[in-house]
Design an enzyme around this catalytic site. Structure first.
Site, PDB file in Angstrom:
ATOM      1  N   LYS A   1       0.952  -1.149   0.001  1.00  0.00           N
ATOM      2  CA  LYS A   1       0.225  -0.102  -0.006  1.00  0.00           C
ATOM      3  C   LYS A   1       1.187   1.052   0.039  1.00  0.00           C
ATOM      4  O   LYS A   1       2.130   1.132   0.477  1.00  0.00           O
ATOM      5  CB  LYS A   1      -0.697  -0.334   0.868  1.00  0.00           C
ATOM      6  CG  LYS A   1      -2.077  -0.763   1.165  1.00  0.00           C
ATOM      7  CD  LYS A   1      -2.715  -1.136   2.321  1.00  0.00           C
ATOM      8  CE  LYS A   1      -3.911  -2.403   1.944  1.00  0.00           C
ATOM      9  NZ  LYS A   1      -4.471  -2.310   3.150  1.00  0.00           N
TER      10      LYS A   1
ATOM     11  N   TYR B   1     -12.458  -2.302  -3.205  1.00  0.00           N
ATOM     12  CA  TYR B   1     -12.569  -2.782  -1.563  1.00  0.00           C
ATOM     13  C   TYR B   1     -14.556  -2.635  -2.126  1.00  0.00           C
ATOM     14  O   TYR B   1     -14.759  -1.844  -1.064  1.00  0.00           O
ATOM     15  CB  TYR B   1     -11.473  -1.388  -1.543  1.00  0.00           C
ATOM     16  CG  TYR B   1     -10.558  -2.282  -0.985  1.00  0.00           C
ATOM     17  CD1 TYR B   1     -10.735  -2.829   0.301  1.00  0.00           C
ATOM     18  CD2 TYR B   1      -9.242  -0.814  -1.549  1.00  0.00           C
ATOM     19  CE1 TYR B   1      -9.302  -3.782   0.516  1.00  0.00           C
ATOM     20  CE2 TYR B   1      -8.403  -1.167  -0.611  1.00  0.00           C
ATOM     21  CZ  TYR B   1      -8.298  -3.052   0.152  1.00  0.00           C
ATOM     22  OH  TYR B   1      -7.300  -2.881   0.440  1.00  0.00           O
TER      23      TYR B   1
ATOM     24  N   ASN C   1      -2.008   0.699   6.832  1.00  0.00           N
ATOM     25  CA  ASN C   1      -1.716  -0.603   7.487  1.00  0.00           C
ATOM     26  C   ASN C   1      -0.731  -1.283   5.926  1.00  0.00           C
ATOM     27  O   ASN C   1      -0.717  -2.828   6.694  1.00  0.00           O
ATOM     28  CB  ASN C   1      -2.856  -1.853   7.905  1.00  0.00           C
ATOM     29  CG  ASN C   1      -3.739  -2.100   6.827  1.00  0.00           C
ATOM     30  OD1 ASN C   1      -4.085  -1.405   5.846  1.00  0.00           O
ATOM     31  ND2 ASN C   1      -5.016  -2.678   7.261  1.00  0.00           N
TER      32      ASN C   1
ATOM     33  N   HIS D   1      -1.726  -5.298   1.660  1.00  0.00           N
ATOM     34  CA  HIS D   1      -3.184  -5.800   1.307  1.00  0.00           C
ATOM     35  C   HIS D   1      -3.470  -8.000   0.902  1.00  0.00           C
ATOM     36  O   HIS D   1      -2.129  -7.661   0.209  1.00  0.00           O
ATOM     37  CB  HIS D   1      -4.164  -5.973   0.357  1.00  0.00           C
ATOM     38  CG  HIS D   1      -5.670  -6.179  -0.220  1.00  0.00           C
ATOM     39  ND1 HIS D   1      -6.286  -6.284   0.213  1.00  0.00           N
ATOM     40  CD2 HIS D   1      -5.368  -7.615  -1.143  1.00  0.00           C
ATOM     41  CE1 HIS D   1      -7.634  -7.863   0.041  1.00  0.00           C
ATOM     42  NE2 HIS D   1      -6.498  -8.379  -1.051  1.00  0.00           N
TER      43      HIS D   1
ATOM     44  N   GLU E   1      -9.900 -10.927  -7.751  1.00  0.00           N
ATOM     45  CA  GLU E   1      -8.764  -9.873  -7.517  1.00  0.00           C
ATOM     46  C   GLU E   1      -7.423 -10.133  -8.110  1.00  0.00           C
ATOM     47  O   GLU E   1      -7.123  -8.710  -9.004  1.00  0.00           O
ATOM     48  CB  GLU E   1      -8.194  -9.811  -5.872  1.00  0.00           C
ATOM     49  CG  GLU E   1      -9.424  -9.538  -5.002  1.00  0.00           C
ATOM     50  CD  GLU E   1      -8.399  -9.197  -3.201  1.00  0.00           C
ATOM     51  OE1 GLU E   1      -7.257  -9.940  -3.364  1.00  0.00           O
ATOM     52  OE2 GLU E   1      -9.608  -9.270  -2.744  1.00  0.00           O
TER      53      GLU E   1
HETATM   54  P1  RTP Z   1      -7.205  -5.814   3.109  1.00  0.00           P
HETATM   55  O1  RTP Z   1      -8.383  -6.006   2.542  1.00  0.00           O
HETATM   56  O2  RTP Z   1      -6.804  -4.246   2.898  1.00  0.00           O
HETATM   57  O3  RTP Z   1      -6.526  -6.848   3.078  1.00  0.00           O
HETATM   58  O4  RTP Z   1      -7.484  -5.466   4.933  1.00  0.00           O
HETATM   59  P2  RTP Z   1      -8.339  -6.807   6.201  1.00  0.00           P
HETATM   60  O5  RTP Z   1      -8.778  -8.303   4.777  1.00  0.00           O
HETATM   61  O6  RTP Z   1      -7.510  -6.772   6.887  1.00  0.00           O
HETATM   62  O7  RTP Z   1      -9.478  -5.661   6.022  1.00  0.00           O
HETATM   63  P3  RTP Z   1     -10.669  -6.065   5.295  1.00  0.00           P
HETATM   64  O8  RTP Z   1     -11.976  -5.983   6.791  1.00  0.00           O
HETATM   65  O9  RTP Z   1     -11.118  -6.304   4.073  1.00  0.00           O
HETATM   66  O10 RTP Z   1     -10.785  -4.248   5.747  1.00  0.00           O
HETATM   67  C1  RTP Z   1     -10.183  -3.102   4.550  1.00  0.00           C
HETATM   68  C2  RTP Z   1      -9.207  -2.214   4.805  1.00  0.00           C
HETATM   69  O11 RTP Z   1     -10.239  -0.832   5.169  1.00  0.00           O
HETATM   70  C3  RTP Z   1      -9.590  -0.856   6.229  1.00  0.00           C
HETATM   71  N1  RTP Z   1     -10.549  -1.042   7.501  1.00  0.00           N
HETATM   72  N2  RTP Z   1     -10.540  -0.237   8.363  1.00  0.00           N
HETATM   73  N3  RTP Z   1     -11.373   2.217  10.898  1.00  0.00           N
HETATM   74  C4  RTP Z   1     -11.996   0.584  10.440  1.00  0.00           C
HETATM   75  O12 RTP Z   1     -12.720  -0.186  11.877  1.00  0.00           O
HETATM   76  C5  RTP Z   1     -11.315  -0.622   9.525  1.00  0.00           C
HETATM   77  N4  RTP Z   1     -12.220  -1.645   9.640  1.00  0.00           N
HETATM   78  C6  RTP Z   1     -11.081  -2.054   8.026  1.00  0.00           C
HETATM   79  C7  RTP Z   1      -8.699  -1.349   6.848  1.00  0.00           C
HETATM   80  O13 RTP Z   1      -7.541  -0.539   5.883  1.00  0.00           O
HETATM   81  C8  RTP Z   1      -8.352  -2.633   5.828  1.00  0.00           C
HETATM   82  O14 RTP Z   1      -6.991  -3.177   5.705  1.00  0.00           O
HETATM   83 MG    MG Z   2      -9.912  -7.918   3.478  1.00  0.00          MG
END
Ligand code: RTP
Ligand code: MG
Length: 141
Positions: free
Chosen positions: A11, A51, A114, A117, A128
């Protein structure tokens, strides 16, 4: 173990920190092979489409704004259990909860920025990968 492919994105925050090489080294040391890669500066439309599952979430606009704030490096990783292996290397979504030694613990500052991804299932990985790469851009090794 299943030979799998997963989509990884380094990212904008990690690219800005000059951490591309350190992060790819972790994938390679864990036995994952880079079989496709490119650097992109995503448009709002491309990031929002990526997303789309989070479209109704309160953090969606911030997430898209962050993802278009600078270039990213998009890769396809291949190897045994590549999807789970990559998620283990990444650590928890919130870097404050990420296990020591994971990419997010070492390179990320906040849940919004973070570092990486990774696809979260076989279905997500297929969708994806096709979102960013044509078959002729993937180099099996
Ligand atoms: P990613 O898709 O980016 O790999 O991250 P992830 O699976 O660990 O998390 P996901 O639930 O898919 O969420 C995508 C991105 O959204 C942001 N996020 N913010 N503020 C919040 O509660 C929150 N929850 C998710 C994070 O940047 C996350 O990587
Ligand atoms: Mg995710």
């Amino acid at each position: 173990m299943a030979n799998e492919r997963t989509l990884s994105i380094i990212k904008p925050d990690a690219v800005a920190k000059n951490a591309i090489g350190d992060i790819i080294a972790r994938f390679e040391k864990a036995g994952l092979k880079v079989v496709a890669a490119k650097m992109l500066h995503l448009s709002e439309e491309k990031a929002g489409g990526f997303y789309a599952e989070h479209k109704e979430r309160s953090f969606f606009n911030d997430l898209v704004g962050f993802m278009i704030s600078g270039p990213v490096v998009v890769q396809v990783l291949e190897g045994d259990n590549a999807i789970a292996t990559n998620r283990d290397l990444m650590g928890a979504t919130n870097p404050k909860e990420a296990a020591a030694g994971t990419i997010r613990a070492d390179f990320a500052e906040t849940i919004d920025a973070n570092a990486v991804h990774g696809s979260d299932s076989v279905e997500s990985a297929e969708r994806e990968i096709a979102y960013f790469f044509g078959n002729d851009e993937i180099c099996p090794r």
